[in-house]
Design an enzyme around this catalytic site. Structure first.
Site, PDB file in Angstrom:
ATOM      1  N   CYS A 118      34.315  15.063  26.138  1.00 52.20           N
ATOM      2  CA  CYS A 118      33.147  14.421  26.733  1.00 52.20           C
ATOM      3  C   CYS A 118      32.934  12.987  26.248  1.00 52.20           C
ATOM      4  CB  CYS A 118      31.903  15.261  26.470  1.00 52.20           C
ATOM      5  SG  CYS A 118      31.664  15.721  24.739  1.00 52.20           S
ATOM      6  N   HIS A 122      25.862  10.973  26.180  1.00 52.84           N
ATOM      7  CA  HIS A 122      26.534  10.328  25.052  1.00 52.84           C
ATOM      8  C   HIS A 122      26.510   8.812  25.261  1.00 52.84           C
ATOM      9  CE1 HIS A 122      27.569  14.168  23.709  1.00 52.84           C
ATOM     10  NE2 HIS A 122      28.873  14.194  23.895  1.00 52.84           N
TER      11      HIS A 122
END
Length: 344
Positions: A150, A242
């Site tokens: 990710c 993120h």
């Protein structure tokens, strides 16, 4: 065209995202959901402990969960999506490929195998050519395709956009949401009023996977990109999204305006889950921010901002939704590519 799909590890956090994203998908129809032996035989509604921010689809809620094994999974499925723990996936996914299944996997096992495509459709769709090598070397009729970690998937499309200026070295520091660790991965006592300056294995994944994604495939053989990548990964108390601070050293010396143009003009792909514009670039130096920007493009668009020239190159920030673009959505997009390219 309706493609019947199975979801491996369907009850976990990423598995639930798969269910959410595939509900009412124009091509894919959820035909089977799997989980651990402890959940097998239960309804999906009872087994999943649903925690996604939309209601559980009724078409899936009543399905009976089957065990994640090559023997239990029906033969008439066209494509399998995997969000299994890597240790389980390392055993089960090859068995499924030997049984003739095509698997689009978010699990971390075999991402760096030379015959396994590690794919972001906007970056390296041509790496699917490795499937022929994989089938020849492993002697199976199925196929195993991976999407990256990710944090890697947040940064790498921006690097692909800058590769025209000659990528030399990249330093990245991440601020990663707690959902990346799974629902029970980080306790509240660990993360509230705190930052965890280490995420096991994350730095190595960013440093190696990005070079594979930016590399080339010729005559069925993989060559890694020669860019040097150094990562520092940190867990922060945001729920999703993120955020990454990237410092890119380039062979050329583009201006911030030229970098802005390269990022904004990075080409997309014509697939159902793909955003028309892969990267959105903010003028506002205070953006992107996880809470405000993680759902751009229904969670599939990458955001960038804070561009500035430095003595060594370019500094910028980038952001993506880690369980959508960085996990389930990435596998779905790879599945759409597999269908588009005729592998399914």
């Amino acid at each position: 065209m309706s493609v019947r799909v199975g979801l491996l590890g369907a009850t976990g956090a990423v598995g639930q995202r798969f269910v959410q994203l595939l509900h009412d998908h124009p091509t894919f129809e959820i035909a089977a959901v799997t989980a651990s032996p402890e959940s097998a035989g239960e309804s999906y509604r009872d087994a999943a402990k649903w925690r996604v921010d939309t209601p559980i689809p009724e078409s899936v809620a009543g399905m009976t969960v089957i065990e994640t094994s090559a023997e239990a999974i029906p033969d008439d499925l066209d494509l399998l999506f995997s969000s299994l723990p890597s240790g389980v996936a390392a055993e089960v996914e090859p068995e499924l490929c030997r049984a003739g299944h095509v698997v689009s996997s978010n699990s971390s096992n075999e991402r760096m195998a030379e015959d396994v495509p590690l794919t972001i459709p906007e970056v390296n769709a041509d790496h699917l050519d490795l499937i022929e090598t994989q089938r020849a070397e492993r002697g199976w009729d199925g196929a195993l395709v991976k999407n990256p970690n990710c944090s890697t998937i947040t940064m790498t499309p921006t690097l692909a956009a800058l590769d025209q200026f000659g990528l030399s070295r990249v330093h990245v520091s991440t601020l990663q949401a707690v959902s990346g660790a799974g629902y029970s991965g980080v306790t509240s006592m660990e993360i509230i009023d705190n930052v965890l300056p280490y995420i096991g294995g994350e730095e190595e994944k960013m440093e190696t996977e990005s070079r594979k994604l930016l590399g080339s495939v010729e005559d069925g053989e993989l060559s890694l990109h020669d860019v040097e990548v150094a990562a520092s990964c940190n867990r922060v108390p945001s729920l999703d999204g993120h955020l990454e601070n990237v410092f890119a050293e380039l062979d050329e010396n583009p201006t911030a305006a030229e970098v802005h143009e390269a990022l904004a003009d990075f080409a997309g792909v014509d697939l159902p889950s793909a955003p028309e514009q892969p990267i959105h670039v903010f003028e506002d130096p205070e953006r992107p921010q996880p809470r405000l920007d993680r759902m751009r493009g229904q969670g599939m668009q990458i955001s960038a901002g804070g561009l500035r020239e430095t003595p060594e190159g370019i500094q910028y920030n980038c952001l993506a939704h880690n369980t959508i673009r960085g996990a389930a959505g990435a596998s779905v997009l790879n599945g759409e590519l597999l269908v588009e390219e005729g592998w399914v």
